[in-house]
Design a protein around this motif. Structure first.
Motif, short mmCIF file in Angstrom:
data_model
loop_
_atom_site.label_atom_id
_atom_site.label_comp_id
_atom_site.label_asym_id
_atom_site.label_seq_id
_atom_site.Cartn_x
_atom_site.Cartn_y
_atom_site.Cartn_z
N ARG A 161 69.31 109.84 46.38
CA ARG A 161 70.25 109.47 45.34
C ARG A 161 70.47 107.95 45.37
NH1 ARG A 161 75.83 112.63 44.42
NH2 ARG A 161 74.27 114.15 43.71
N VAL A 162 70.41 107.34 44.21
CA VAL A 162 70.57 105.89 44.07
C VAL A 162 71.55 105.61 42.93
CG1 VAL A 162 69.41 103.73 43.43
CG2 VAL A 162 68.28 105.36 44.95
N TYR A 163 72.39 104.59 43.11
CA TYR A 163 73.30 104.15 42.06
C TYR A 163 72.93 102.73 41.64
CZ TYR A 163 76.24 108.09 43.46
OH TYR A 163 76.72 109.34 43.76
N TYR A 164 72.95 102.50 40.33
CA TYR A 164 72.80 101.15 39.79
C TYR A 164 74.11 100.75 39.13
CZ TYR A 164 67.74 100.93 40.51
OH TYR A 164 66.49 100.86 41.07
N VAL A 165 74.56 99.53 39.41
CA VAL A 165 75.85 99.07 38.93
C VAL A 165 75.67 97.76 38.17
CG1 VAL A 165 78.21 98.46 39.57
CG2 VAL A 165 76.92 100.10 40.97
N GLN A 166 76.22 97.70 36.95
CA GLN A 166 76.08 96.52 36.09
C GLN A 166 77.42 96.15 35.46
OE1 GLN A 166 73.01 94.57 35.05
NE2 GLN A 166 74.79 93.30 34.62
N ARG A 167 77.79 94.88 35.57
CA ARG A 167 78.97 94.36 34.88
C ARG A 167 78.59 94.00 33.45
NH1 ARG A 167 83.95 91.71 36.09
NH2 ARG A 167 83.65 92.22 38.30
N VAL B 196 72.51 102.36 47.81
CA VAL B 196 72.06 103.59 48.47
C VAL B 196 72.98 103.84 49.66
CG1 VAL B 196 70.20 104.76 49.68
CG2 VAL B 196 69.66 103.19 47.80
N PHE B 197 73.73 104.93 49.64
CA PHE B 197 74.64 105.23 50.73
C PHE B 197 73.86 105.75 51.93
CE2 PHE B 197 77.50 105.19 47.14
CZ PHE B 197 78.57 104.48 47.65
N THR B 198 74.32 105.29 53.12
CA THR B 198 73.62 105.67 54.36
C THR B 198 74.54 106.37 55.35
OG1 THR B 198 74.05 103.45 55.27
CG2 THR B 198 71.94 103.81 54.15
N GLY B 199 75.87 106.32 55.13
CA GLY B 199 76.75 106.97 56.08
C GLY B 199 78.21 106.95 55.66
N PHE C 62 76.53 101.47 53.24
CA PHE C 62 75.53 101.56 52.18
C PHE C 62 74.62 100.34 52.20
CE2 PHE C 62 79.36 99.61 50.53
CZ PHE C 62 78.92 98.52 49.78
N GLU C 63 73.44 100.53 51.60
CA GLU C 63 72.52 99.43 51.43
C GLU C 63 72.71 98.85 50.03
OE1 GLU C 63 68.64 100.95 52.20
OE2 GLU C 63 68.86 100.81 54.38
N LEU C 64 72.89 97.55 49.98
CA LEU C 64 73.11 96.85 48.71
C LEU C 64 71.89 96.00 48.42
CD1 LEU C 64 74.85 95.94 46.33
CD2 LEU C 64 75.87 94.22 47.84
N ASN C 65 71.25 96.28 47.29
CA ASN C 65 70.06 95.56 46.89
C ASN C 65 70.45 94.63 45.74
OD1 ASN C 65 67.56 94.66 46.06
ND2 ASN C 65 66.61 96.67 46.15
N GLY C 66 70.90 93.44 46.06
CA GLY C 66 71.34 92.50 45.04
C GLY C 66 70.19 91.82 44.34
N ALA C 67 70.55 91.05 43.30
CA ALA C 67 69.60 90.23 42.56
C ALA C 67 68.48 91.05 41.92
CB ALA C 67 68.99 89.16 43.45
N VAL C 68 68.78 92.30 41.56
CA VAL C 68 67.85 93.07 40.76
C VAL C 68 67.96 92.56 39.33
CG1 VAL C 68 67.23 95.40 39.99
CG2 VAL C 68 68.21 95.05 42.24
N ALA C 69 66.88 92.61 38.56
CA ALA C 69 66.95 92.10 37.19
C ALA C 69 68.02 92.81 36.40
CB ALA C 69 65.59 92.32 36.51
N SER C 70 68.68 92.11 35.50
CA SER C 70 69.74 92.68 34.69
C SER C 70 69.20 93.78 33.79
CB SER C 70 70.39 91.59 33.85
OG SER C 70 71.49 92.09 33.16
N VAL C 71 70.07 94.68 33.37
CA VAL C 71 69.67 95.91 32.69
C VAL C 71 68.75 95.66 31.49
CG1 VAL C 71 70.53 97.84 31.34
CG2 VAL C 71 71.70 97.15 33.39
#
Length: 420
Positions: A282-288, A310-313, A321-330
């Motif tokens: 399960r993965v969550y994507y979050v966008q302002r 991605v939650f890990t515990g 959780f693991e935070l993967n920043g700087a992903v391209a905007s939506v």
């Protein structure tokens, strides 16, 4: 939006709301800044914003609310005998999908529904006039009767007392006192306002204990949960059954403004091990987002990075959780060969050099946003092949992370840079 895979190095983050679950943490995904505040020092909260009249309760710390269905605000001065009444009155909790409907709103948002019905009162000629009577159980277990008299010129007026009319108080909460924050808070035990939230622009997710409708063994009922809710201008997409390390980018229609899209159900309690386990794949994507006024009307635009979680515990109070920043905007075209910023780390007295080689030509808008989503610079540009811009100086920008964006109709190009 084209689907593409994202596989970037993720950073492990831990957020702790204390073993007694009596704290809330407001988290900014782009800066990774945490603001930790007590969550056990308030009973009710009042929503700010011009058209909002939501009044919520602190269900996570034991506050409960009943609508006195056999009375109204006109009966406030009459003592209340609760004998047998809790079987008759209807108990309400806060809506778990939107901030704009609290327990006092009885399921209604008068603005969204275009009825003016806010549950506790009815809108009439610039004023929401109180109509209903409630009984509330405070954090300390005391019972009070309470009524919201009115909302006028941005001020909530309310009255409350013991059930036998003793200790009567008349109070007010002004939206202007906590301007640019989502809610104002009030401690009914101490009779005082509480300013506890950071600015709306400074946080994306709230980690806390709250009450939600939970279904178990065929029964749906209010239940205290520990989870995550999103700020009002945040959209979230939940993807299931995916490779968490090489995840497809969500489509626009996968995103939702539902505040508990992450919520609490990404974890499960394992009675065999007496520990929580995280739901796999399960993965969550979050966008302002921001709402921008254009000639064609209001347009919704993404601001800053699209973040992957991605939650890990979870140990009962600490979220990992693991935070993967700087992903391209939506909605952007993620092609670094068509838009570049050099250098991408600058001193405050240096110029930014922009090189654009995309196929979208003509008049466009160039914006620079801070990591919190604040628009700090705007100019119009005429896109041509191999366009170079070198007149943007960083002298007016504070040290930090920024996103520079060029928008031409539905095409958006974004790059990140850092001011030292």
């Amino acid at each position: 939006t084209a689907i593409c895979a994202t596989s970037l190095i993720a950073k492990e983050i831990s957020v702790d709301i204390s073993k007694k679950r009596t704290e809330s943490v407001y988290f900014n995904l782009n800066t990774e800044a945490e603001v930790t505040v007590p969550n056990d020092n308030w009973d009710i909260s009042f929503m700010n914003g011009v058209v909002n009249a939501a009044i919520r309760i602190n269900g996570g710390q034991g506050v409960r609310l009943w609508h006195v269905t056999d009375g109204s605000i006109a009966d406030y001065n009459n003592p209340i005998d609760t004998t047998g009444k809790f079987d008759i009155w209807k108990e309400y909790i806060n809506d778990d999908k939107t901030w704009t409907i609290g327990a006092f709103n009885l399921g209604h948002d008068g603005f969204a529904e275009n009825t003016g019905d806010y549950g506790w009162g009815q809108y009439s000629q610039t004023v929401v006039e109180g109509t209903e009577l409630f009984v509330i159980k405070l954090r300390n277990g005391d019972y009070k009767k309470i009524a919201i008299s009115e909302l006028s010129t941005g001020i909530y007026y309310f009255i409350y007392s013991d059930l036998n009319n003793e200790n009567q108080k008349s109070e007010e909460v002004s939206k202007s006192d906590t301007k640019d924050k989502l809610f104002s808070y009030f401690d009914l035990e101490e009779g005082k306002s509480i300013d506890r939230e950071p600015l709306m622009s400074d946080w994306d997710l709230e980690f806390s204990k709250y009450v939600e409708l939970v279904t178990g063994q065929g029964v749906t009922q209010p239940y205290p949960v520990v989870g995550i809710r999103a700020n009002q201008n945040i959209k979230i997409a939940q993807l299931d059954g995916v490779d968490v390390n090489n995840t497809p980018k969500p489509k626009d229609e996968d995103f939702s403004y539902v505040i508990n899209e992450i919520g609490w159900d990404w974890k499960e309690y394992d009675f065999n091990t007496n520990a929580y386990k995280v739901v796999p794949e399960r993965v969550y994507y979050v966008q302002r987002y921001e709402i921008v006024k254009k000639d064609t009307g209001l347009v919704e635009l993404p601001v800053g990075a699209l973040n992957k979680i991605v939650f890990t515990g979870f140990d009962g109070s600490k979220f990992t959780f693991e935070l993967n920043g700087a992903v391209a905007s939506v909605s952007e075209k993620n092609d670094n060969n068509k838009f570049a910023v050099t250098p991408n780390i600058v001193n405050r007295n240096e110029n930014l050099n922009l090189i654009y080689a995309g196929s979208d030509l003509g008049e466009a808008t160039l914006n620079i946003y801070s990591a919190t989503g604040q628009n700090v610079y705007t100019q119009s540009v005429n896109l041509t092949k191999n366009l170079q811009i070198s007149n943007i100086n960083a002298s007016d920008l504070s040290s930090g992370i920024y996103f520079i964006r060029i928008q031409k109709n539905n095409s958006i190009y974004t790059q990140k840079f850092i001011v030292k």
